[in-house]
Motif scaffolding. Structure first.
Motif, PDB file in Angstrom:
ATOM      1  N   LEU A 176       0.835  -1.203   0.000  1.00  0.00           N
ATOM      2  CA  LEU A 176       0.000   0.000   0.000  1.00  0.00           C
ATOM      3  C   LEU A 176       0.871   1.254   0.000  1.00  0.00           C
ATOM      4  N   ALA A 177       1.925   1.239   0.798  1.00  0.00           N
ATOM      5  CA  ALA A 177       2.842   2.379   0.858  1.00  0.00           C
ATOM      6  C   ALA A 177       3.534   2.587  -0.490  1.00  0.00           C
ATOM      7  N   ARG A 243      -5.887   2.385   6.793  1.00  0.00           N
ATOM      8  CA  ARG A 243      -6.000   3.606   7.600  1.00  0.00           C
ATOM      9  C   ARG A 243      -4.657   3.944   8.239  1.00  0.00           C
ATOM     10  N   ASP A 244      -3.967   2.932   8.744  1.00  0.00           N
ATOM     11  CA  ASP A 244      -2.671   3.154   9.372  1.00  0.00           C
ATOM     12  C   ASP A 244      -1.650   3.715   8.379  1.00  0.00           C
ATOM     13  N   VAL A 245      -1.624   3.140   7.177  1.00  0.00           N
ATOM     14  CA  VAL A 245      -0.693   3.616   6.155  1.00  0.00           C
ATOM     15  C   VAL A 245      -1.031   5.048   5.758  1.00  0.00           C
ATOM     16  N   ALA A 246      -2.323   5.332   5.605  1.00  0.00           N
ATOM     17  CA  ALA A 246      -2.748   6.687   5.230  1.00  0.00           C
ATOM     18  C   ALA A 246      -2.319   7.709   6.280  1.00  0.00           C
ATOM     19  N   ASN A 250       0.374  10.546   5.554  1.00  0.00           N
ATOM     20  CA  ASN A 250      -0.412  11.762   5.328  1.00  0.00           C
ATOM     21  C   ASN A 250      -1.133  11.695   3.974  1.00  0.00           C
ATOM     22  N   CYS A 251      -1.830  10.593   3.778  1.00  0.00           N
ATOM     23  CA  CYS A 251      -2.507  10.307   2.509  1.00  0.00           C
ATOM     24  C   CYS A 251      -4.025  10.393   2.709  1.00  0.00           C
ATOM     25  N   HIS A 252      -4.742  10.774   1.655  1.00  0.00           N
ATOM     26  CA  HIS A 252      -6.204  10.764   1.710  1.00  0.00           C
ATOM     27  C   HIS A 252      -6.695   9.350   2.022  1.00  0.00           C
TER      28      HIS A 252
END
Length: 333
Positions: A176-177, A243-246, A250-252
């Motif tokens: 995801l990152a 959610r954790d990765v976002a 600092n991602c939408h």
């Protein structure tokens, strides 16, 4: 202004002010090509041509200028890419299947003049297999600065198959990152979503090694299960990881899991079946033996989910609000 030379033939000076009047009527932007700017900002003097020819030249110049300005002023469309699994994917409609992914319906909720939805989600893919098969590389080749990428995986990352499986807090988060990082490196804007829920009101959910295998079942094949009144989660930490990765990057983020949970729960045990590939034998011509599929959507379900996700997108990214449209009528097949 008409002038006479020493031979008595007329010439004409085409004043740039005339061109500027034309531009004021049809618009002018920084995208106007260089040669059109020269027409606007310069003064052309044509000597020793008869006035009739010079009028034709002038008309031709103005026609070219108008075409250039009108073409340059057309709005450029922003693309919203979707990468993910079968819950969002494009479907093969050649055999009349009623199955649809929510990504097929998302365009219904955005103005096609300004927004183009390009759905790359594919049945059965996890974050791992989507990368390994080169599908992510293709999206990167198509991406332009300012485009959006909706990233939604989880259903197939949960599966035990080695070509799909990832672990939350580890390989799943890493993939995801990577999507987020490489989207930004190409000038795009990433939007992480967690997985939509399965319709699971069962007190004890049956084993599900492969959601894709549900397409090979009939209505009578489904196990007889006791259902309660409360939707039960099936994703665990796979719904938490995006959610954790976002937050970390600092991602939408759009909480598709919560949105679809609230939708299914509000419809209840029976009403929620209308969202999914739930068909009794003989109810749909493409499914003569029926089906009980609590994962995949039909056209109605895809529409309902896409509407809510579109609304959530415009809340998360207010800039998209002005491109939000009603879906009546919607041309989704």
């Amino acid at each position: 202004m008409a002038l006479s030379n020493k031979n008595g033939r007329k010439s004409c000076a085409v004043d740039a002010k005339i061109a500027k009047i034309v531009v004021s009527e049809f618009g002018f932007s920084e995208k106007t090509p260089t040669f059109a700017r020269r027409i606007i900002n310069s003064q052309f003097t044509i000597i020793n041509y008869p006035l009739s020819i010079m009028k034709k030249i002038f008309i031709a110049l103005m026609a070219i200028l108008i075409v250039v300005v009108l073409t340059a002023s057309k709005p450029a469309r922003t693309t919203i890419f979707i990468i993910g699994d079968s819950t969002a994917a494009q479907k093969d409609l050649s055999k009349g299947s009623p199955e649809r992914g929510w990504g097929m319906a998302l365009q219904c909720f955005f103005d096609t003049v300004f927004i183009h939805v390009d759905n790359h989600a594919v049945n059965g893919r996890s974050s791992k297999s989507f990368i390994d098969e080169g599908r992510w590389d293709r999206v990167l080749l198509l991406m332009r600065p300012g485009d959006y990428v909706i990233i939604q995986f989880g259903h197939n990352d949960e599966k035990p198959k080695a070509d799909r499986h990832t672990d939350p807090g580890s390989t799943f988060d890493y993939n995801l990152a990577r999507f987020v990082r490489e989207t930004r490196e190409h000038g795009g804007i990433p939007v992480l979503m967690n997985a939509v829920v399965r319709r699971n009101f069962m007190v004890a959910a049956p084993a599900n090694a492969d959601d894709e295998a549900l397409r090979n079942t009939t209505f009578k094949d489904a196990p007889v299960m006791v259902e309660g009144d409360t939707l039960v989660d099936t994703h665990g930490l796979y719904a938490v990881a995006p959610r954790d990765v976002a937050k970390r990057m600092n991602c939408h983020f759009v909480d598709a899991n919560r949105i679809t949970h609230d939708l299914e729960q509000s419809l209840g045990v029976e009403g929620s079946k209308k969202l999914h590939m739930w068909y009794a034998p003989g109810e749909h011509p493409a499914l003569p033996q029926g089906r009980q599929d609590n994962t995949h959507y039909n056209a109605y379900g895809a529409h309902q989910v896409a509407r809510r996700l579109a609304e959530a997108l415009t809340v998360e990214i207010p800039l998209l609000q002005k491109y939000r449209t009603d879906d009546n009528p919607c041309l989704m097949p």
